[in-house]
Design a protein around this motif. Structure first.
Motif, mmCIF file in Angstrom:
data_model
loop_
_atom_site.group_PDB
_atom_site.id
_atom_site.type_symbol
_atom_site.label_atom_id
_atom_site.label_comp_id
_atom_site.label_asym_id
_atom_site.label_seq_id
_atom_site.Cartn_x
_atom_site.Cartn_y
_atom_site.Cartn_z
ATOM 1 N N THR A 198 1.713 4.600 -4.198
ATOM 2 C CA THR A 198 0.323 4.340 -3.832
ATOM 3 C C THR A 198 -0.494 5.621 -3.864
ATOM 4 O O THR A 198 -1.616 5.653 -4.381
ATOM 5 N N ASP A 238 0.721 -2.332 1.483
ATOM 6 C CA ASP A 238 0.990 -1.238 0.540
ATOM 7 C C ASP A 238 1.076 -1.759 -0.890
ATOM 8 O O ASP A 238 0.590 -1.106 -1.834
ATOM 9 N N GLN A 241 -2.407 -2.517 -2.071
ATOM 10 C CA GLN A 241 -3.140 -1.269 -2.295
ATOM 11 C C GLN A 241 -2.700 -0.613 -3.608
ATOM 12 O O GLN A 241 -3.531 -0.093 -4.362
ATOM 13 N N LEU A 242 -1.402 -0.649 -3.886
ATOM 14 C CA LEU A 242 -0.910 -0.132 -5.164
ATOM 15 C C LEU A 242 -1.475 -0.948 -6.315
ATOM 16 O O LEU A 242 -1.895 -0.392 -7.344
#
Length: 901
Positions: A198, A238, A241-242
């Motif tokens: 990320t 996460d 978001q990545l």
């Protein structure tokens, strides 16, 4: 040890300067140095491991120790990682110590500008490219903790020094591949690798492409399914978001996502499962992250990418085909128990989804919500949110849906306007909770008139905002709404009045309510007047009938002039009021006395002054709220720090929402000052065939003429003003003079502007003339060179033409069989023979000379022979006389003698 010396030289003495206590810093230095000496020079393995453990604990607790470690510790521990791979415990300790040295220590004290040892250590370590290669190689180790601490160390480097580490990893063969392989490792390792990727993919387009080609999309959605979708924990956040990092600035990755695994895995995250009314903090963050992904797909890519529009249109089409509007309406409209930020984000996504897309507009218009038998159109439900919600942020988001629906959609505007039917006065007092069975238009008008019963001007202005979207750039809707008449609050006290007049009354009521309250107004009342003014400006724009209706009531103009003059109001309110006055002049087709355009201008000149009036536009244009050049700030992506508390999500800055509302509603496209467009009089335009000198001369004469006219008008205006002051009375004569004075003021103002524009045009022409002259000089030089080249080419061409002409002439002569000057072959042969004879004669003479010389030699020899013969004969005769007996022998001797000669 050279590397250690370099670190020492860089950091020498910094600890004492930073932390102030030189003795304490010296103690830390010496302690860290002793531990490093035990690690590097120790004999017993156990003693070295103990030294590593002690060093880790010291570095983790003391910032001075961190700084001291950065000065001399990295070479020692990097040597351990490189040369002592077999000692697993030693490698673990070394990695953990370096992680501690890169982790900031916050004791809650210290100055803001204080040096951060962790950042300095990060900078030192990231400078050595070999250290990054060494760390990546540790990911292949079998020990779990080695891989875990290595990922933590790389994450710390990315957090503090992202750009340098991104560049380093790109240069390492299979560096990103090794990190992607960690996503298939054990859960703890996978989560750390996910967090690392990320940070690594943030604004790094090349790394994003490599990560996607390594199968990132499949792995991301696989992890999300394993974690339970939106019900999952921070790992889902996460992953999303990545995913957002991979598609935010990369159109090719969006296309790859759409054409490989599709949007189904993403849309499934928006499906509410189980107890749909239960929204935990993490579930809300996960859904917000998924909606951010939807928003990025709708946007289509960065503004600078040429394929943004096409890609966004393709994404919208597929998302609507996958019924994403149903899930957005569920989150934004039907799930009233959902957190406000979640509902607002879903509504904004709906607005983006339908903007400038006719098919999606029709799809939304046909959507119905609720369960049988109580169902209603989705637009009615969104309107109810606008009228009822207590959240300014939600009002802005729902209003954005209607703005997107009405933008460039005249059919949709007409459809909504057709439902605007006034309700009887008895329905005015119906509570908002009982408006479920009302049509869209009835609900909207009910919101407009609701203030009659309880003074709720906020609901009135919200309804006015929606009405403004319906009327914008649509004459048919303006005409339909203009015919609407509302009953008086008390029928016995008045007759029905037009809706336009009712809105002006609410505008005046808003200012009186605000002034009555000695304290600052609430967030709702802050935008009541601007929104109502925007509705009136939109309504009167390019529609003379609305202007006539507005001026039917004389107090309307009086109040508007007071609003423009009122220094206690905001710049925006004064500017909008000035715009409304301008529309009463520009779109005024009335010929009635007292309501015509000249009368309005004269009134403005007397009450406000034309100069002061025009300044209102400039003030509004310069204000922050009216600045259309201000770019829309993208929403900050959700991350672990921003999701630390639910309060940060719930409190999306109410003031920011108010500013957003003002900005959305005060951008008045029909009356935006055209600061970049200058209207040039016909006299200032350049005529065909007119050179620069003539044009400039004509401009000067025009400017002088304008100046004389202005001076004349100013004199006449002063005379009229004096006459008017002397008269000091009313009657028809005063009205005529006032009308004449207003007309002349308009002419003076027009001429003044023309003069300014002419002066500006003259300066521009001078600059243009200088530029043209310089260009002309360059072109003259180029022309001279080109002419010489052309002359040379012309001469060569003429020569070729002559030669060609002679050849053609000979060919024609040969074809026609005529006498042609053919070379005389016999003459040529004779000439060649003559030349050859001349040459041979020269050679013959040379030979004759040589022969003559030889002949003389022969003659001389012959004479000698003859002389010898004579002597021989004498001797013979003597011999014969003396030796007659030996005659034969004597002859032989003579012959021998002759041969000798």
């Amino acid at each position: 040890m050279d590397l250690m010396s370099g670190y020492k030289n860089r950091m020498q003495g910094v600890v004492g300067l930073v932390f102030g206590n030189e003795n304490s810093a010296s103690n830390e230095d010496s302690h860290v140095e002793r531990l490093l000496d035990r690690i590097s020079n120790g004999v017993l393995a156990e003693d070295r491991r103990t030294a590593v453990a002690d060093l880790q604990s010291v570095v983790a607790e003391s910032r001075a120790a961190q700084l001291a470690f950065g000065a001399m510790g990295f070479p020692v521990l990097l040597s351990v990682l490189k040369e002592e791979r077999d000692d697993v415990e030693m490698v673990r300790g070394a990695l953990e110590t370096i992680v501690s040295a890169l982790t900031p220590i916050d004791h809650g004290k210290g100055q803001k500008d204080e040096i951060q040892p962790a950042l300095m250590n990060t900078d030192l370590l990231s400078r050595e490219s070999e250290s990054i290669t060494l760390l990546l190689s540790l990911l292949s180790e079998e020990d779990f903790y080695i891989r875990y601490y290595t990922l933590q160390l790389l994450t710390a480097l990315l957090t503090n020094s992202p750009n340098r580490l991104q560049e380093a990893i790109l240069t390492i063969p299979r560096g990103i591949t090794k990190l992607m392989d960690m996503l298939m490792d054990r859960e703890v390792i996978r989560n750390e690798a996910l967090l690392l990727l990320t940070y690594l993919t943030h604004e790094a387009e090349e790394i994003q492409k490599i990560v996607v080609f390594e199968g990132a999309f499949e792995k991301i959605f696989s992890i999300i399914r394993e974690e339970g979708g939106s019900e999952g924990g921070v790992v889902v956040q996460d992953c999303l978001q990545l995913l957002n990092n991979l598609i935010r600035i990369n159109v090719s990755n969006q296309v790859l996502l759409r054409e490989t695994i599709g949007f189904d895995p993403l849309i499934s995250i928006l499906k509410l499962r189980g107890s749909s009314h239960r929204f935990t903090q993490q579930k809300t963050i996960n859904l917000l992250s998924a909606l951010e992904t939807i928003s990025l797909l709708i946007k289509g890519g960065p503004e600078t990418d040429p394929g943004k529009v096409t890609n966004g249109l393709s994404n919208k089409t597929i998302l609507v085909q996958k019924k994403v509007l149903d899930y957005l309406l569920m989150l934004g409209v039907e799930s009233q128990w959902a957190p406000v930020p979640l509902r607002c984000t879903a509504l904004r996504c709906i607005g983006d989804m339908i903007a400038n897309n006719p098919k999606n507009l029709d799809t939304l218009a046909s959507k119905v919500l609720g369960d049988q038998p109580q169902v209603e159109p989705a637009l009615n439900s969104i309107l109810r949110i606008i009228l009822r919600t207590s959240s300014m942020q939600e009002f802005v988001a729902a209003d954005y849906v209607f703005m997107s629906f009405c933008e460039k959609n005249p059919d949709g505007q007409t459809m909504l306007a057709s439902t605007l039917i006034p309700q009887p006065q008895s329905m005015t007092n119906v509570p908002p909770e009982e408006d479920v069975n009302m049509s869209f238009g009835s609900m909207l008008l009910h919101g407009v008139t609701l203030s009659e019963s309880d003074g709720d001007l906020e609901t009135c202005c919200r309804a006015a905002s929606v009405l403004c979207h319906i009327l914008k750039n649509n004459i048919q809707c303006k005409e339909r709404v203009l015919r609407i008449e509302l009953e008086a609050p008390t029928p016995s006290l008045g007759t029905p009045e037009p809706l336009l007049h009712r809105m002006v009354k609410y505008l005046a009521l808003a200012s009186s309510v605000k002034s009555k309250d000695g304290k600052s107004s609430t967030s709702g009342n802050m935008y009541v007047q601007p929104i109502i003014l925007k509705l009136l400006v939109t309504w009167l724009s390019n529609y003379p009938n609305a202007v006539h209706c507005f001026l039917d009531s004389r107090p309307h103009l009086t109040y508007l002039l007071e609003l423009v003059e009122n220094s206690t109001t905001t710049v925006c309110i004064r500017g909008l009021a000035a715009v409304l006055l301008g529309e009463c002049v520009i779109y005024n087709k009335s010929t009635d006395s007292g309501k015509d355009a000249f009368t309005i201008v004269d009134t403005i000149s007397q009450k406000v002054g034309l100069t002061s009036y025009f300044l209102k536009f400039e003030e509004m244009q310069k204000s922050i709220l009216f600045s259309s050049s201000k770019p829309a700030q993208p929403r900050k992506p959700l991350s672990r720090p921003s999701a630390a508390s639910m309060a940060e999500i719930e409190d999306m800055d109410e003031n920011e929402a108010i500013d957003k509302k003002n900005e959305d509603h005060l951008m008045l496209a029909p009356i935006h000052p055209k600061s970049k467009v200058a209207v040039v009089p016909a006299e200032l335009e350049r005529k065909g065939g007119e050179n620069d000198g003539e044009y400039i001369k004509r401009l000067k004469s025009f400017v002088e003429k304008q100046c004389l006219e202005i001076q004349d008008l100013l004199g006449r205006n002063a005379t009229l003003a004096e006459d008017l002051a002397k008269m000091g009375g009313g009657g028809p004569s005063q009205r005529e003079h006032r009308s004449s004075g207003g007309s002349e003021r308009v002419q003076v103002e027009t001429l003044r502007r023309d003069l300014q524009e002419a002066s500006q045009q003259l300066e521009m022409l001078k600059e243009e003339k200088a530029k043209i002259e310089s260009e002309a000089s360059i072109y003259r030089n180029m022309s001279g060179k080109i002419e010489s080249d052309l002359k040379s080419l012309s001469d060569a061409y003429n020569s070729l033409e002559q030669a060609n002409f002679l050849l053609e002439k000979e060919i024609k002569a040969l074809k026609s069989g005529g006498a042609t000057p053919v070379p005389d072959i016999e003459a040529i042969k004779a000439e060649a023979k003559e030349e050859a004879q001349k040459e041979s004669e020269v050679e013959l003479n040379d030979l004759l000379v040589c022969l003559g010389q030889e002949q003389s030699k022969v003659d001389k020899a012959e004479r000698k022979v003859v002389g010898v013969g004579r002597r021989r004969r004498k001797i013979t005769r003597r011999y014969r006389r003396r030796h007659g007996v030996a005659r034969r022998r004597g002859r032989l001797m003579v012959l021998a003698f002759v041969f000798e000669i």
